[in-house]
Design a protein around this motif. Structure first.
Motif, PDB file in Angstrom:
ATOM      1  N   MET A   1       0.831  -1.121   0.045  1.00  0.00           N
ATOM      2  CA  MET A   1      -0.152   0.176  -0.039  1.00  0.00           C
ATOM      3  C   MET A   1       1.048   1.241  -0.111  1.00  0.00           C
ATOM      4  N   SER A   2       0.386   2.362  -0.581  1.00  0.00           N
ATOM      5  CA  SER A   2       1.035   3.654  -0.624  1.00  0.00           C
ATOM      6  C   SER A   2       0.157   4.559  -0.567  1.00  0.00           C
ATOM      7  N   ILE A   3       0.499   5.682   0.213  1.00  0.00           N
ATOM      8  CA  ILE A   3      -0.167   6.696   0.509  1.00  0.00           C
ATOM      9  C   ILE A   3      -0.253   7.907  -0.579  1.00  0.00           C
ATOM     10  N   GLN A   4      -1.354   8.418  -1.141  1.00  0.00           N
ATOM     11  CA  GLN A   4      -1.520   9.275  -2.177  1.00  0.00           C
ATOM     12  C   GLN A   4      -1.819  10.617  -1.776  1.00  0.00           C
ATOM     13  N   ARG A   5      -2.382  10.695  -0.495  1.00  0.00           N
ATOM     14  CA  ARG A   5      -2.578  12.099   0.034  1.00  0.00           C
ATOM     15  C   ARG A   5      -2.948  11.926   1.554  1.00  0.00           C
ATOM     16  N   ILE A   6      -2.656  12.989   2.353  1.00  0.00           N
ATOM     17  CA  ILE A   6      -3.192  13.293   3.778  1.00  0.00           C
ATOM     18  C   ILE A   6      -3.810  14.462   3.809  1.00  0.00           C
ATOM     19  N   VAL A   7      -5.113  14.472   4.388  1.00  0.00           N
ATOM     20  CA  VAL A   7      -6.013  15.922   4.428  1.00  0.00           C
ATOM     21  C   VAL A   7      -6.357  16.187   5.638  1.00  0.00           C
ATOM     22  N   PRO A   8      -6.084  16.912   6.600  1.00  0.00           N
ATOM     23  CA  PRO A   8      -6.674  17.441   7.677  1.00  0.00           C
ATOM     24  C   PRO A   8      -8.090  17.574   7.816  1.00  0.00           C
ATOM     25  N   LEU A   9      -9.076  17.305   8.240  1.00  0.00           N
ATOM     26  CA  LEU A   9     -10.413  17.674   8.182  1.00  0.00           C
ATOM     27  C   LEU A   9     -10.894  18.523   9.547  1.00  0.00           C
ATOM     28  N   LEU A  10     -11.618  19.292   9.365  1.00  0.00           N
ATOM     29  CA  LEU A  10     -12.224  20.002  10.517  1.00  0.00           C
ATOM     30  C   LEU A  10     -13.821  20.095  10.757  1.00  0.00           C
ATOM     31  N   THR A  11     -14.104  19.804  11.778  1.00  0.00           N
ATOM     32  CA  THR A  11     -15.663  19.853  11.847  1.00  0.00           C
ATOM     33  C   THR A  11     -16.146  21.156  12.185  1.00  0.00           C
ATOM     34  N   VAL A  12     -17.016  21.675  11.264  1.00  0.00           N
ATOM     35  CA  VAL A  12     -17.614  23.089  11.160  1.00  0.00           C
ATOM     36  C   VAL A  12     -19.078  22.942  11.720  1.00  0.00           C
ATOM     37  N   ASP A  13     -19.683  24.127  12.154  1.00  0.00           N
ATOM     38  CA  ASP A  13     -21.022  24.188  12.348  1.00  0.00           C
ATOM     39  C   ASP A  13     -21.786  24.734  11.204  1.00  0.00           C
ATOM     40  N   ASP A  14     -21.125  25.401  10.312  1.00  0.00           N
ATOM     41  CA  ASP A  14     -21.653  26.031   9.078  1.00  0.00           C
ATOM     42  C   ASP A  14     -20.702  26.040   8.025  1.00  0.00           C
ATOM     43  N   LEU A  15     -20.960  25.065   7.059  1.00  0.00           N
ATOM     44  CA  LEU A  15     -19.987  24.905   5.858  1.00  0.00           C
ATOM     45  C   LEU A  15     -19.755  25.865   5.259  1.00  0.00           C
ATOM     46  N   ALA A  16     -20.830  26.619   4.651  1.00  0.00           N
ATOM     47  CA  ALA A  16     -20.798  27.858   3.879  1.00  0.00           C
ATOM     48  C   ALA A  16     -19.802  28.942   4.471  1.00  0.00           C
ATOM     49  N   GLU A  17     -20.032  29.028   5.649  1.00  0.00           N
ATOM     50  CA  GLU A  17     -19.325  30.118   6.407  1.00  0.00           C
ATOM     51  C   GLU A  17     -17.871  29.710   6.563  1.00  0.00           C
ATOM     52  N   ALA A  18     -17.588  28.688   6.906  1.00  0.00           N
ATOM     53  CA  ALA A  18     -16.486  27.985   7.031  1.00  0.00           C
ATOM     54  C   ALA A  18     -15.383  28.188   5.760  1.00  0.00           C
ATOM     55  N   LEU A  19     -16.083  27.877   4.784  1.00  0.00           N
ATOM     56  CA  LEU A  19     -15.433  27.717   3.253  1.00  0.00           C
ATOM     57  C   LEU A  19     -15.109  29.321   2.893  1.00  0.00           C
ATOM     58  N   GLU A  20     -15.953  30.329   3.274  1.00  0.00           N
ATOM     59  CA  GLU A  20     -15.783  31.642   2.829  1.00  0.00           C
ATOM     60  C   GLU A  20     -14.576  32.107   3.719  1.00  0.00           C
ATOM     61  N   ALA A  21     -14.637  31.883   5.155  1.00  0.00           N
ATOM     62  CA  ALA A  21     -13.491  32.328   5.907  1.00  0.00           C
ATOM     63  C   ALA A  21     -12.321  31.779   5.375  1.00  0.00           C
ATOM     64  N   HIS A  22     -12.197  30.498   5.512  1.00  0.00           N
ATOM     65  CA  HIS A  22     -10.933  29.812   5.090  1.00  0.00           C
ATOM     66  C   HIS A  22     -10.127  30.306   3.932  1.00  0.00           C
ATOM     67  N   CYS A  23     -11.236  30.073   2.909  1.00  0.00           N
ATOM     68  CA  CYS A  23     -10.706  30.605   1.419  1.00  0.00           C
ATOM     69  C   CYS A  23     -10.083  32.029   1.406  1.00  0.00           C
ATOM     70  N   ARG A  24     -10.918  32.603   2.007  1.00  0.00           N
ATOM     71  CA  ARG A  24     -10.414  34.342   2.222  1.00  0.00           C
ATOM     72  C   ARG A  24      -9.042  34.408   3.046  1.00  0.00           C
ATOM     73  N   ALA A  25      -9.114  33.979   4.007  1.00  0.00           N
ATOM     74  CA  ALA A  25      -7.874  34.012   5.008  1.00  0.00           C
ATOM     75  C   ALA A  25      -6.482  33.493   4.215  1.00  0.00           C
ATOM     76  N   LEU A  26      -6.709  32.139   3.782  1.00  0.00           N
ATOM     77  CA  LEU A  26      -5.602  31.456   3.163  1.00  0.00           C
ATOM     78  C   LEU A  26      -5.378  31.421   1.643  1.00  0.00           C
ATOM     79  N   GLY A  27      -6.434  32.131   0.957  1.00  0.00           N
ATOM     80  CA  GLY A  27      -6.411  32.137  -0.486  1.00  0.00           C
ATOM     81  C   GLY A  27      -6.347  30.774  -1.217  1.00  0.00           C
ATOM     82  N   LEU A  28      -7.264  30.002  -0.657  1.00  0.00           N
ATOM     83  CA  LEU A  28      -7.513  28.859  -1.085  1.00  0.00           C
ATOM     84  C   LEU A  28      -8.690  29.016  -2.060  1.00  0.00           C
TER      85      LEU A  28
END
Length: 114
Positions: A1-28
């Motif tokens: 077996m080989s690892i292809q990628r590892i991604v942290p997952l954050l549990t959030v209350d409001d997905l749309a709000e979290a997406l907007e905040a993280h995309c704006r803050a980190l440029g993602l």
């Protein structure tokens, strides 16, 4: 077996709000959004997962590890004596996965794209 990628997952209350905040803050940018889970990232392959509540599992994982052979990884996890908290499942969104709990109680999602 080989690892292809590892991604942290954050549990959030409001997905749309979290997406907007993280995309704006980190440029993602949003790479995938299923309404309950989304992945954001950049052109270099850096990614962050955000989720409200997993669609089919009893708990939310804290990290996703994508591998080339999920069944071999499942066998290795079982051989290590770790608890399987979500069985090997072919999910309707095209992922074959399972979850295990590590000795510290953290839940790991292991999967592969089908």
């Amino acid at each position: 077996m080989s690892i292809q990628r590892i991604v942290p997952l954050l549990t959030v209350d409001d997905l749309a709000e979290a997406l907007e905040a993280h995309c704006r803050a980190l440029g993602l940018t949003v790479l995938m959004n299923h309404g309950w889970v989304a992945f954001i990232g950049d052109e270099r392959g850096h990614q962050l997962g955000l989720m409200t509540r997993d669609a089919s599992a009893p708990v939310n994982p804290e990290v996703s590890v994508f591998v080339d052979d999920v069944e071999a990884t499942h066998d290795a996890v079982r051989a290590a004596g770790l608890e399987i908290v979500h069985p090997l499942t072919h999910e309707p969104w095209g992922v074959y996965r399972f979850f295990y709990r590590d000795p510290s109680g953290r839940v790991i999602n292991v999967g592969t794209h089908e």
